[in-house]
Design a protein around this motif. Structure first.
Motif, PDB file in Angstrom:
ATOM      1  N   THR A 109       0.834  -1.200   0.000  1.00 13.71           N
ATOM      2  CA  THR A 109       0.000   0.000   0.000  1.00 13.71           C
ATOM      3  C   THR A 109       0.869   1.250   0.000  1.00 13.71           C
ATOM      4  O   THR A 109       2.077   1.200   0.282  1.00 13.71           O
ATOM      5  N   ASP A 110       0.266   2.380  -0.320  1.00 11.72           N
ATOM      6  CA  ASP A 110       0.998   3.652  -0.357  1.00 11.72           C
ATOM      7  C   ASP A 110       1.678   3.935   0.981  1.00 11.72           C
ATOM      8  O   ASP A 110       1.062   3.785   2.046  1.00 11.72           O
ATOM      9  N   GLY A 111       2.940   4.342   0.914  1.00  7.69           N
ATOM     10  CA  GLY A 111       3.681   4.693   2.107  1.00  7.69           C
ATOM     11  C   GLY A 111       4.412   3.534   2.762  1.00  7.69           C
ATOM     12  O   GLY A 111       5.142   3.731   3.738  1.00  7.69           O
ATOM     13  N   ASP A 112       4.234   2.333   2.252  1.00 10.31           N
ATOM     14  CA  ASP A 112       4.902   1.157   2.827  1.00 10.31           C
ATOM     15  C   ASP A 112       6.418   1.255   2.683  1.00 10.31           C
ATOM     16  O   ASP A 112       6.937   1.807   1.705  1.00 10.31           O
ATOM     17  N   VAL A 113       7.112   0.692   3.668  1.00 12.68           N
ATOM     18  CA  VAL A 113       8.544   0.440   3.548  1.00 12.68           C
ATOM     19  C   VAL A 113       8.695  -1.077   3.607  1.00 12.68           C
ATOM     20  O   VAL A 113       8.470  -1.697   4.645  1.00 12.68           O
ATOM     21  N   ILE A 114       9.017  -1.677   2.470  1.00 14.44           N
ATOM     22  CA  ILE A 114       9.091  -3.132   2.340  1.00 14.44           C
ATOM     23  C   ILE A 114      10.534  -3.589   2.508  1.00 14.44           C
ATOM     24  O   ILE A 114      11.424  -3.105   1.815  1.00 14.44           O
TER      25      ILE A 114
END
Length: 212
Positions: A109-114
């Protein structure tokens, strides 16, 4: 490298074995081909221990050879096994890869840090598809010696236009603080729910759990 890549290469190699095989006059096509498969598998194991996926494929191939109808001509039997190999490749490897990659992409999703560890072509495809879907996110590629496969993952993702950070395994606890989701590849999923993957994955999982 990689369980899936090795298995696909093995399937393609055995397509050639089946296509080229000609039964000697004193043996049936089925028995002769099975002996050939055993000999080739023995050579492969001597070179490098097979991955779980390769082992599953060999069991499938030998089972299909054992089920060959004796009334079939050699050419019909050869065509039947070749078809089964193509079917296995599509239904057990290529199609599941697409389904899992799409499912993985849907979880970004938007803003995720994977955060991802080393290199998994499936995780790579999932992240690329999420990027194609217009999701704004960042990736942290954690890597470990001696192979440093994460460098390849990093290069591919950056080339595709993703925003990435590169870190080594010993800095895992530091970078995990800013992570929202962790994606890791797997060689196999066992019947008890355990995942088999490369050395270091358990450390990534424990750090992710500790940071919720």
């Amino acid at each position: 490298k990689g369980g899936t890549s090795r298995c696909v290469a093995m399937i393609n190699a055995f397509k050639g074995v089946v296509t080229d095989y000609r039964a000697p006059g004193n043996r049936s096509f089925k028995d002769g081909l099975d002996a050939q498969v055993q000999a080739h598998v023995g050579f492969i194991v001597d070179c490098r221990q097979m991955s779980i996926g390769q082992g599953n494929f060999v069991k499938y191939l030998r089972m299909e050879i054992s089920k060959i109808d004796p009334s079939l001509s050699d050419e019909e039997a050869r065509s039947h096994i070749t078809h089964k190999l193509a079917e296995y490749l599509n239904e057990r490897i290529l199609f599941p890869h697409d389904v899992i990659a799409d499912d993985g992409a849907s979880k970004v999703t938007d803003g995720d840090v994977i955060l991802t560890f080393s290199r998994s072509t499936l995780v790579e495809d999932a992240l690329k598809r999420a990027h194609d879907n217009g999701v704004a996110f960042r990736v942290i590629v954690v890597d470990a010696r001696p192979q440093l496969d994460g460098k390849v993952m990093l290069t591919e993702l950056v080339r595709y236009g993703l925003s990435c950070t590169y870190a080594h395994l010993h800095s895992l606890s530091y970078v995990m603080k800013e992570v929202s989701k962790v994606f890791c590849g797997a060689y196999a999923l066992l019947s008890n729910g355990s995942v088999v993957s490369r050395v270091g994955t358990a450390a990534v999982g424990l750090a992710a759990s500790a940071n919720r």
